[in-house]
Design a protein around this motif. Sequence first.
Motif, mmCIF file in Angstrom:
data_model
loop_
_atom_site.group_PDB
_atom_site.id
_atom_site.type_symbol
_atom_site.label_atom_id
_atom_site.label_comp_id
_atom_site.label_asym_id
_atom_site.label_seq_id
_atom_site.Cartn_x
_atom_site.Cartn_y
_atom_site.Cartn_z
ATOM 1 N N MET A 28 0.798 -1.227 0.000
ATOM 2 C CA MET A 28 0.000 0.000 0.000
ATOM 3 C C MET A 28 0.831 1.277 0.000
ATOM 4 O O MET A 28 0.346 2.337 -0.383
ATOM 5 C CB MET A 28 -0.927 0.001 1.225
ATOM 6 C CG MET A 28 -1.952 -1.126 1.234
ATOM 7 S SD MET A 28 -3.111 -1.064 -0.149
ATOM 8 C CE MET A 28 -4.000 0.452 0.239
ATOM 9 N N ASN A 29 2.064 1.199 0.446
ATOM 10 C CA ASN A 29 2.901 2.409 0.530
ATOM 11 C C ASN A 29 4.147 2.229 -0.320
ATOM 12 O O ASN A 29 5.158 1.696 0.146
ATOM 13 C CB ASN A 29 3.279 2.683 1.982
ATOM 14 C CG ASN A 29 3.933 4.051 2.156
ATOM 15 O OD1 ASN A 29 4.403 4.649 1.193
ATOM 16 N ND2 ASN A 29 3.974 4.543 3.381
ATOM 17 N N PRO A 30 4.104 2.683 -1.569
ATOM 18 C CA PRO A 30 5.247 2.475 -2.471
ATOM 19 C C PRO A 30 6.468 3.308 -2.120
ATOM 20 O O PRO A 30 7.546 3.093 -2.677
ATOM 21 C CB PRO A 30 4.679 2.890 -3.837
ATOM 22 C CG PRO A 30 3.613 3.882 -3.502
ATOM 23 C CD PRO A 30 2.998 3.403 -2.214
ATOM 24 N N LYS A 31 6.332 4.246 -1.197
ATOM 25 C CA LYS A 31 7.474 5.076 -0.818
ATOM 26 C C LYS A 31 8.464 4.334 0.082
ATOM 27 O O LYS A 31 9.630 4.730 0.177
ATOM 28 C CB LYS A 31 6.988 6.343 -0.107
ATOM 29 C CG LYS A 31 6.125 7.251 -0.979
ATOM 30 C CD LYS A 31 5.655 8.469 -0.194
ATOM 31 C CE LYS A 31 4.769 9.360 -1.054
ATOM 32 N NZ LYS A 31 4.276 10.553 -0.297
ATOM 33 N N LEU A 32 7.998 3.282 0.737
ATOM 34 C CA LEU A 32 8.839 2.571 1.693
ATOM 35 C C LEU A 32 9.694 1.527 0.985
ATOM 36 O O LEU A 32 9.178 0.685 0.248
ATOM 37 C CB LEU A 32 7.976 1.903 2.765
ATOM 38 C CG LEU A 32 7.136 2.842 3.633
ATOM 39 C CD1 LEU A 32 6.312 2.051 4.633
ATOM 40 C CD2 LEU A 32 8.015 3.857 4.347
ATOM 41 N N LYS A 33 10.984 1.568 1.228
ATOM 42 C CA LYS A 33 11.931 0.605 0.655
ATOM 43 C C LYS A 33 12.344 -0.387 1.736
ATOM 44 O O LYS A 33 12.626 0.008 2.873
ATOM 45 C CB LYS A 33 13.156 1.327 0.093
ATOM 46 C CG LYS A 33 12.829 2.341 -0.989
ATOM 47 C CD LYS A 33 14.047 3.162 -1.370
ATOM 48 C CE LYS A 33 15.109 2.328 -2.051
ATOM 49 N NZ LYS A 33 16.233 3.157 -2.562
ATOM 50 N N ILE A 34 12.403 -1.639 1.379
ATOM 51 C CA ILE A 34 12.716 -2.689 2.343
ATOM 52 C C ILE A 34 14.063 -2.458 3.015
ATOM 53 O O ILE A 34 14.212 -2.619 4.233
ATOM 54 C CB ILE A 34 12.700 -4.065 1.651
ATOM 55 C CG1 ILE A 34 11.267 -4.462 1.302
ATOM 56 C CG2 ILE A 34 13.339 -5.133 2.535
ATOM 57 C CD1 ILE A 34 10.352 -4.578 2.492
ATOM 58 N N GLU A 35 15.061 -2.068 2.247
ATOM 59 C CA GLU A 35 16.407 -1.924 2.816
ATOM 60 C C GLU A 35 16.501 -0.759 3.792
ATOM 61 O O GLU A 35 17.420 -0.713 4.619
ATOM 62 C CB GLU A 35 17.457 -1.783 1.704
ATOM 63 C CG GLU A 35 17.277 -0.603 0.764
ATOM 64 C CD GLU A 35 16.425 -0.932 -0.449
ATOM 65 O OE1 GLU A 35 16.799 -0.481 -1.553
ATOM 66 O OE2 GLU A 35 15.389 -1.609 -0.301
ATOM 67 N N GLU A 36 15.548 0.172 3.752
ATOM 68 C CA GLU A 36 15.553 1.302 4.672
ATOM 69 C C GLU A 36 14.459 1.172 5.737
ATOM 70 O O GLU A 36 14.702 1.431 6.917
ATOM 71 C CB GLU A 36 15.366 2.609 3.897
ATOM 72 C CG GLU A 36 16.500 2.909 2.917
ATOM 73 C CD GLU A 36 16.227 4.142 2.068
ATOM 74 O OE1 GLU A 36 15.145 4.764 2.250
ATOM 75 O OE2 GLU A 36 17.066 4.486 1.227
ATOM 76 N N HIS A 37 13.277 0.776 5.327
ATOM 77 C CA HIS A 37 12.134 0.670 6.243
ATOM 78 C C HIS A 37 12.319 -0.437 7.275
ATOM 79 O O HIS A 37 11.842 -0.333 8.406
ATOM 80 C CB HIS A 37 10.870 0.408 5.419
ATOM 81 C CG HIS A 37 9.633 0.158 6.225
ATOM 82 N ND1 HIS A 37 9.116 1.077 7.114
ATOM 83 C CD2 HIS A 37 8.797 -0.923 6.273
ATOM 84 C CE1 HIS A 37 8.019 0.587 7.673
ATOM 85 N NE2 HIS A 37 7.802 -0.630 7.196
ATOM 86 N N VAL A 38 13.065 -1.491 6.894
ATOM 87 C CA VAL A 38 13.200 -2.643 7.788
ATOM 88 C C VAL A 38 14.656 -3.040 8.027
ATOM 89 O O VAL A 38 15.090 -3.148 9.171
ATOM 90 C CB VAL A 38 12.446 -3.871 7.225
ATOM 91 C CG1 VAL A 38 12.554 -5.052 8.197
ATOM 92 C CG2 VAL A 38 10.986 -3.546 6.949
ATOM 93 N N MET A 39 15.417 -3.248 6.960
ATOM 94 C CA MET A 39 16.677 -3.982 7.066
ATOM 95 C C MET A 39 17.917 -3.154 7.397
ATOM 96 O O MET A 39 18.971 -3.731 7.656
ATOM 97 C CB MET A 39 16.915 -4.771 5.777
ATOM 98 C CG MET A 39 15.861 -5.832 5.493
ATOM 99 S SD MET A 39 15.617 -7.026 6.838
ATOM 100 C CE MET A 39 17.218 -7.836 6.884
#
Length: 312
Positions: free
Chosen positions: A147-158
């Motif tokens: 739902m939120n295309p602005k969030l990147k996995i490597e920054e939002h989580v990892m």
Amino acid sequence: MHFALPPRKTSQPPPYLPRTSRLPGLRRSRLKLIALGGLLFLTLIYLVTRSSGRNASLREPKGDPPVVLVTVLDASKYSGVYLETVKQNRLQYAQKHGYKTLLARIGDYDLAGSPFSWTAIFAMRDALTKFPDCHYVWYLDASGLIMNPKLKIEEHVMRAAKLDELMKKDYPVVPPDSIIKTFSHLKGQDVDFVITQDKDGLSSASYIVRNGDWARFFLETWFSPLYRSYDFQKAETHALEHMVQWHPTILSRMAIVDQRILNSYAKGDKDAEYKDGDLVIRFPECTSTGPQACETESQVFAQAWRRVFASI
């Protein structure tokens, strides 16, 4: 011969009943011993290569692509319209961030008689083979939409500093009564596996694995014939709960984060229910009333993500 159950405080064990078999007891025991030997061998290989340092890895990932997004599309559970929505959702999100996708289908892999839900683990292994230079592989079940295309996995989580903030330390692995807890001293830079819980336990519908020798060890262990042949009530999910409670090599690299980080539910308690800005929304129970139900339940949210994606 009964397989050991995960340790719990309660004296009432969970209903993981062994599959009945027509094989003689001796032959069945021998097969399980062989499978256990295979698990021990994989563990030994991992420990030996790890003791030699990072250079012992089969291949050092270059981060090209940064993330591979894996989803299994099951036409027996979802309508064609809904699956096309899921497919476009994954492709648009991946394209925005330079990620790759692996959209597998039930029947793509030979599971040797295992339940179809094991396709997810096979697809994760396949992703590491097809994209050996990726940094992360994210599995997201078809019951969810990004739902939120602005969030990147490597920054939002990892990102290591982010994980230090997010992960739950000294926390029961299987709530509410597991005596096995996440490591209290684990650092974000040492995490290779990120997952969430819901009210029933670990959720294998949305999780991230960091590419590397540990990831291959982990997925090969999870996909072991021993676990696939043992009639766990929830197949690969209960196999995973067993693994993290009985194998410190796996628990020592795992982080549990709040459910809304990776796995918000359309319906749930206040800590799990989707809110605007969350990365994912899932409809975990929608298939219980037929293949068309997920299409109906997700319609409003499908329209919302299309508007958001079109605006950026």
